[in-house]
Write an enzyme that holds these catalytic residues in place. Structure first.
Site, PDB file in Angstrom:
ATOM      1  N   ASP A 223       0.850  -1.191   0.000  1.00 49.03           N
ATOM      2  CA  ASP A 223       0.000   0.000   0.000  1.00 49.03           C
ATOM      3  C   ASP A 223       0.890   1.247   0.000  1.00 49.03           C
ATOM      4  O   ASP A 223       1.985   1.224  -0.583  1.00 49.03           O
ATOM      5  CB  ASP A 223      -0.923  -0.069   1.232  1.00 49.03           C
ATOM      6  CG  ASP A 223      -2.263   0.621   1.002  1.00 49.03           C
ATOM      7  OD1 ASP A 223      -2.247   1.839   0.768  1.00 49.03           O
ATOM      8  OD2 ASP A 223      -3.301  -0.045   1.055  1.00 49.03           O
TER       9      ASP A 223
ATOM     10  N   HIS B 203      -3.684   6.046   3.465  1.00 50.23           N
ATOM     11  CA  HIS B 203      -4.385   4.844   3.001  1.00 50.23           C
ATOM     12  C   HIS B 203      -3.735   3.564   3.547  1.00 50.23           C
ATOM     13  O   HIS B 203      -4.429   2.661   4.042  1.00 50.23           O
ATOM     14  CB  HIS B 203      -4.381   4.854   1.467  1.00 50.23           C
ATOM     15  CG  HIS B 203      -5.256   3.840   0.811  1.00 50.23           C
ATOM     16  ND1 HIS B 203      -4.875   2.528   0.629  1.00 50.23           N
ATOM     17  CD2 HIS B 203      -6.492   3.939   0.259  1.00 50.23           C
ATOM     18  CE1 HIS B 203      -5.841   1.874  -0.005  1.00 50.23           C
ATOM     19  NE2 HIS B 203      -6.835   2.708  -0.236  1.00 50.23           N
TER      20      HIS B 203
ATOM     21  N   SER C 118     -11.068  -0.893  -0.737  1.00 53.95           N
ATOM     22  CA  SER C 118      -9.775  -0.858  -0.038  1.00 53.95           C
ATOM     23  C   SER C 118      -9.944  -1.136   1.443  1.00 53.95           C
ATOM     24  O   SER C 118      -9.036  -1.658   2.091  1.00 53.95           O
ATOM     25  CB  SER C 118      -9.131   0.530  -0.166  1.00 53.95           C
ATOM     26  OG  SER C 118      -8.393   0.647  -1.333  1.00 53.95           O
TER      27      SER C 118
END
Lengths: 667, 83
Positions: free
Chosen positions: A36, A109, A439
């Site tokens: 990520d 994220h 996600s």
């Protein structure tokens, strides 16, 4: 993750599923590798208190780099690496004022996803008081290793492959990838290639399905050796009320926490009428006329630009507040954002009603009231409108997504480098953020897979996925089918696959559909892949498809069924001829002795004409590890091309229910 | 030519490595040098999930590399997005 453990039924007294799953420091220790945007190691979600020493099998590293010391790792965050060569080769040298050439997460994220999968319990977590509680990963005692492969300019496949290469070599037991690309055959899809080798080396790979819903055939990451995860809602909302000057009150959502609007109503205007742009309704940068919106509440339509950016545009133009209206693409699904100004997101119906009032009243006014956090919202889960949908465009005979998990309004850890909206103008800093996407659902499943691997170290990745899928639920407790937020109507297996994950049942599935490496190779043969293509997927092994053998995609021992009828299936080639499609499956007993009986059901007008015949209809298992095979024949008359229908096949011994979704398509 | 370079993922038949090479990295480098004179074009050599490497190549170099013995496939890099 202050709510999902309860929602998933794994919230034990000590911070997660104590009764069902073993502790760390045993042979069942699992490291979840998250590919990520990196990690914010200072987050409390990486606190290693109570964890045993890093397992001896672990070969990972804590790579130092800009703003990141090798001492940042501990017994929770056991690895951190970064892969930037592909990114910088393609995009030029990175701007080191904006991003760190190190594992440090400048975006948020990656910190969010990794803490969702395996973050430590953090009491008193919230975003501005919203969703307050103890945030914890789904596998709070699993270890985390982060592989930074995504940068401000995107995620490049040369870096992703390097990250997967390292993660498998390091000893990760589960890989979590909340990213995807366009549909490509498996021999050209780097994630599929990396995942194949990972699977061969006993690593489960969980990937997000994509956020391109609700349109059909919008999935990413559809290879059958990948666990493909769509998104659903939780039983939690963040209500806000849009009170109009005519006295009517509409409910939306908001995570705004700053100075509230005055109690006296303000003028409200539709952005389309405050712009000289033909797409003024979308509140794109530079399209609002400041004189027309100053001090008012502006109604913007969702689409094209990011929701939080619309809020920034409205605030920048001098407006006081924003109502963000869904369109047909989003239906009634409400996704909350931490906007920079008082704002509420509303469903399509409410948006139309508010716009209608604004159009009809000569002096329309409104105010927005933010009401905090609400739980026990029903029905839930509902398939998220944005969640990508089947059919699978690469291999229609494999039903995808596999499963759905919580992916709407999820609170988890965040970077200290960016505000909750991610906008440069957002100078707020938060320890936790609430965001939405597949996600977010993917690492839920990654963490649950880690729990299952910990509880059943002997299970293969396919067995773990099978357990998650065959125990998933596709109906609410009252028996009615799961709903789709995009339409408000009943969802289908093209939306939710096997259904919503149910980990407390997955730990004891009774039977599993296991798949060996060789069976996946046979599957590639069934797809008529050349030797070179197979070598690209499965590395340069000496493998060739046998010329004297008939391979069938329907023979892959998948826990779901995707049945495609075409005139070619018919015995006479005439469009009205009955066609029969045969699938074979093998079940492995992972429980005690038991006799399982099969039942089938179909739904939808088209599926009513499908005959489903299972042979045998009863399977008796006497010991663990025993395997039994069965055949299913699906027979149907021709239907117009594009027709679809659905069903379910369930093996039950009275205690376990081993359920497979069925999708029928006619071409 | 430098401006036209793109990243390609090169799949190699590991078992086809000629005996003259001590390791696969050396062989990958030699294969790359056979089609490109530009220095430092290799980005990564992969070993665990893929046998091969990624490199910056011109379209012509990619085409030429695909014909080199032991090369299985030369695929252009793809860009992925966070979900």
């Amino acid at each position: 993750t202050t709510r999902t453990p309860e929602f998933l039924g794994i919230a034990g007294a000590g911070g997660g599923a104590q009764g069902m799953f073993p502790q760390s420091g045993t042979a069942a220790d699992v490291v979840v590798g998250v590919l990520d945007t990196g990690v914010w190691p200072e987050s409390r979600s990486y606190d290693d208190a109570g964890l045993a020493e890093v397992p001896s099998f672990w070969k990972g590293q804590c790579m130092a780099g800009a703003g990141f010391n090798s001492s940042a790792c501990n017994r929770k965050l056991v690895g951190a690496r970064f892969f930037n060569k592909g990114y910088e080769a393609a995009m030029g040298p990175m701007d080191t004022d904006r991003e760190s050439r190190s594992p440090r997460d400048d975006d948020g994220h990656g910190t969010h996803t990794s803490s969702t999968a395996a973050g430590a319990p953090v009491p008193d977590a919230s975003l501005f008081g919203f969703a307050s509680g103890t945030a914890r990963g789904m596998a709070p005692r699993a270890r985390v290793a982060v592989y930074k492969v995504c940068w401000l300019g995107g995620c490049f496949s040369s870096d992703i492959l390097a990250g997967m290469d390292a993660a498998v070599a390091d000893g990760c037991g589960v890989l979590s990838l909340s990213l995807g690309g366009g549909a490509a055959d498996y021999s050209r899809d780097s994630v599929a290639i990396g995942a194949f080798a990972a699977m061969e080396q006993n690593v489960l790979v969980s990937c997000s399905a994509g956020n391109s819903g609700p349109g059909s055939s919008t999935l990413s990451n559809v290879a059958p050796w990948i666990t493909t995860v769509g998104a659903g809602t939780l039983d939690r909302d963040f209500p806000a009320y849009v009170v109009l000057g005519n006295g009517k009150n509409y409910t939306g959502v908001s995570l705004y926490s700053g100075k509230p609007l005055p109690s006296t109503p303000l003028p409200i205007i539709y952005a389309a009428n405050a712009s000289s742009s033909t797409a003024g309704n979308l509140c794109m940068p530079g399209t609002l006329t400041p004189e027309k919106v100053a001090g008012k509440i502006v109604i913007c339509d969702r689409g094209v630009s990011a929701r939080v950016q619309k809020g920034f545009v409205v605030r920048d133009a001098g407006a006081a507040g924003m109502v963000l209206s869904n369109t047909a693409a989003n239906g009634q699904e409400l996704v909350a954002d931490a906007h920079l100004l008082p704002a509420a997101g509303v469903g399509e119906r409410e948006g139309m009603a508010i716009k209608s009032y604004v159009a009809s009243d000569p002096n329309p006014t409104a105010t927005i009231m933010v009401a905090g956090t609400q739980v026990d919202v029903h029905p839930s889960p509902v398939v998220a409108a944005f969640s990508s949908r089947g059919p699978n465009m690469v291999t229609p005979e494999i039903l995808k997504p596999d499963i759905i998990a919580p992916g709407v309004n999820i609170l988890a850890a965040w970077t200290g480098k960016a505000g909750p909206t991610g906008l440069a103008a957002d100078t707020r800093r938060v320890g936790f953020n609430i965001i939405s996407g597949t996600s977010m659902s993917c690492p839920h499943v990654s963490g649950l897979a880690a729990l299952l691997r910990s509880a059943h170290p002997e299970w293969s990745p396919a067995a773990v996925r099978s357990a998650l899928m065959t125990t998933a639920y596709a109906t609410y407790s009252g028996g009615s089918p799961l709903l789709d937020a995009a339409t408000g109507a009943t969802g289908t297996p093209f939306d939710y696959g096997a259904g919503h994950v149910d980990p407390s049942r997955a730990v004891d599935p009774g039977l599993v559909y296991d798949i060996s490496d060789a069976e996946y190779l046979d599957f590639l043969c069934a797809l008529k892949y050349s030797t070179t293509m197979i070598a690209a997927v499965a590395r340069s092994r000496d493998f060739g498809c046998a010329e004297n053998r008939t391979y069938s995609v329907g023979s892959l021992n998948y826990p779901s069924f995707s049945v495609t009828f075409s005139t070619a299936n018919g015995d006479g080639g005439e469009s009205s001829a009955a066609a029969t499609v045969t699938h074979t499956r093998t079940l492995t007993n992972v429980g005690g002795a038991g006799t399982y009986k099969v039942s089938t059901s179909v739904s939808g007008a088209a599926a009513q004409g499908v005959a489903v015949a299972v042979e045998p209809t009863e399977l008796a298992f006497t010991s663990a590890g025993e395997k039994k095979s069965y055949t299913v024949r699906f027979t149907s008359r021709s239907q117009p091309s594009g027709t679809s229908g659905f069903g379910r096949l369930v093996w039950s011994d009275g205690k376990h229910s081993v359920a497979s979704p069925i999708a029928f398509t006619w071409t | 030519a430098a401006e036209k370079r793109k990243t390609y993922i090169v799949h190699m038949a590991k078992s086809a490595m000629p005996a003259e090479y001590a390791d696969h990295g050396e062989w990958y480098g030699a294969s790359l040098r056979a089609v490109s004179v530009a220095p430092k074009m290799m980005l990564y050599a992969y070993d665990t999930v893929l046998h091969g490497f990624s490199a910056r190549l011109t379209p012509q170099e990619a085409e030429d590399l695909a014909c080199v013995e032991g090369v299985l496939a030369v695929n252009p890099e793809a860009r992925y997005e966070l979900h």
